[in-house]
Write a protein that holds these residues in place. Structure first.
Motif, PDB file in Angstrom:
ATOM      1  N   LEU A  34       0.826  -1.212   0.000  1.00  0.00           N
ATOM      2  CA  LEU A  34       0.000   0.000   0.000  1.00  0.00           C
ATOM      3  C   LEU A  34       0.861   1.264   0.000  1.00  0.00           C
ATOM      4  O   LEU A  34       0.546   2.244  -0.678  1.00  0.00           O
ATOM      5  N   TYR A  35       1.959   1.245   0.756  1.00  0.00           N
ATOM      6  CA  TYR A  35       2.858   2.394   0.791  1.00  0.00           C
ATOM      7  C   TYR A  35       3.474   2.632  -0.583  1.00  0.00           C
ATOM      8  O   TYR A  35       3.518   3.767  -1.066  1.00  0.00           O
ATOM      9  N   GLN A  36       3.917   1.565  -1.232  1.00  0.00           N
ATOM     10  CA  GLN A  36       4.496   1.723  -2.565  1.00  0.00           C
ATOM     11  C   GLN A  36       3.448   2.182  -3.571  1.00  0.00           C
ATOM     12  O   GLN A  36       3.752   2.970  -4.465  1.00  0.00           O
ATOM     13  N   GLU A  37       2.223   1.726  -3.421  1.00  0.00           N
ATOM     14  CA  GLU A  37       1.150   2.175  -4.307  1.00  0.00           C
ATOM     15  C   GLU A  37       0.894   3.674  -4.125  1.00  0.00           C
ATOM     16  O   GLU A  37       0.712   4.404  -5.101  1.00  0.00           O
ATOM     17  N   SER A  38       0.907   4.143  -2.876  1.00  0.00           N
ATOM     18  CA  SER A  38       0.696   5.578  -2.643  1.00  0.00           C
ATOM     19  C   SER A  38       1.882   6.389  -3.149  1.00  0.00           C
ATOM     20  O   SER A  38       1.707   7.488  -3.688  1.00  0.00           O
ATOM     21  N   GLU A  39       3.103   5.853  -3.012  1.00  0.00           N
ATOM     22  CA  GLU A  39       4.272   6.517  -3.592  1.00  0.00           C
ATOM     23  C   GLU A  39       4.123   6.626  -5.108  1.00  0.00           C
ATOM     24  O   GLU A  39       4.427   7.664  -5.698  1.00  0.00           O
TER      25      GLU A  39
END
Length: 68
Positions: A34-39
Motif C-alpha cells: 500500500l505504501y508503494q502504491e501511494s508513492e
C-alpha cells in the motif's frame, strides 16, 4: 514466510506468539504494498515524465536492501 520459519518460531516462542509473528509479517507485506502504491500515485502526479525511471530504481533498491 515459509513453514520452516513458522515451525522455528513456534519452537522458540510458542504457538500464540508464532501466529502473531505470522500475522505481523502478512500485515507488513500489505503495508509495504500500500505504501508503494501511494508513492507511485504521488510521483506519477508530480513527475510523469521520469516516473518509469524512478519506479525501476525504487524496485531495484527494494530488491537489494529488503531480501529475506
Amino acid at each position: 514466510m515459509n513453514f520452516a520459519e513458522f515451525e522455528m518460531r513456534t519452537v522458540l516462542y510458542g504457538k500464540k506468539a508464532a501466529n502473531l509473528y505470522t500475522q505481523a509479517f502478512v500485515q507488513n507485506t500489505q503495508a509495504r504494498a500500500l505504501y508503494q502504491e501511494s508513492e507511485d500515485t504521488y510521483y506519477r502526479a508530480n513527475d510523469a515524465a521520469s516516473y518509469d525511471d524512478w519506479r525501476r530504481a525504487r524496485h531495484q533498491w527494494d530488491y537489494f536492501y529488503n531480501r529475506h
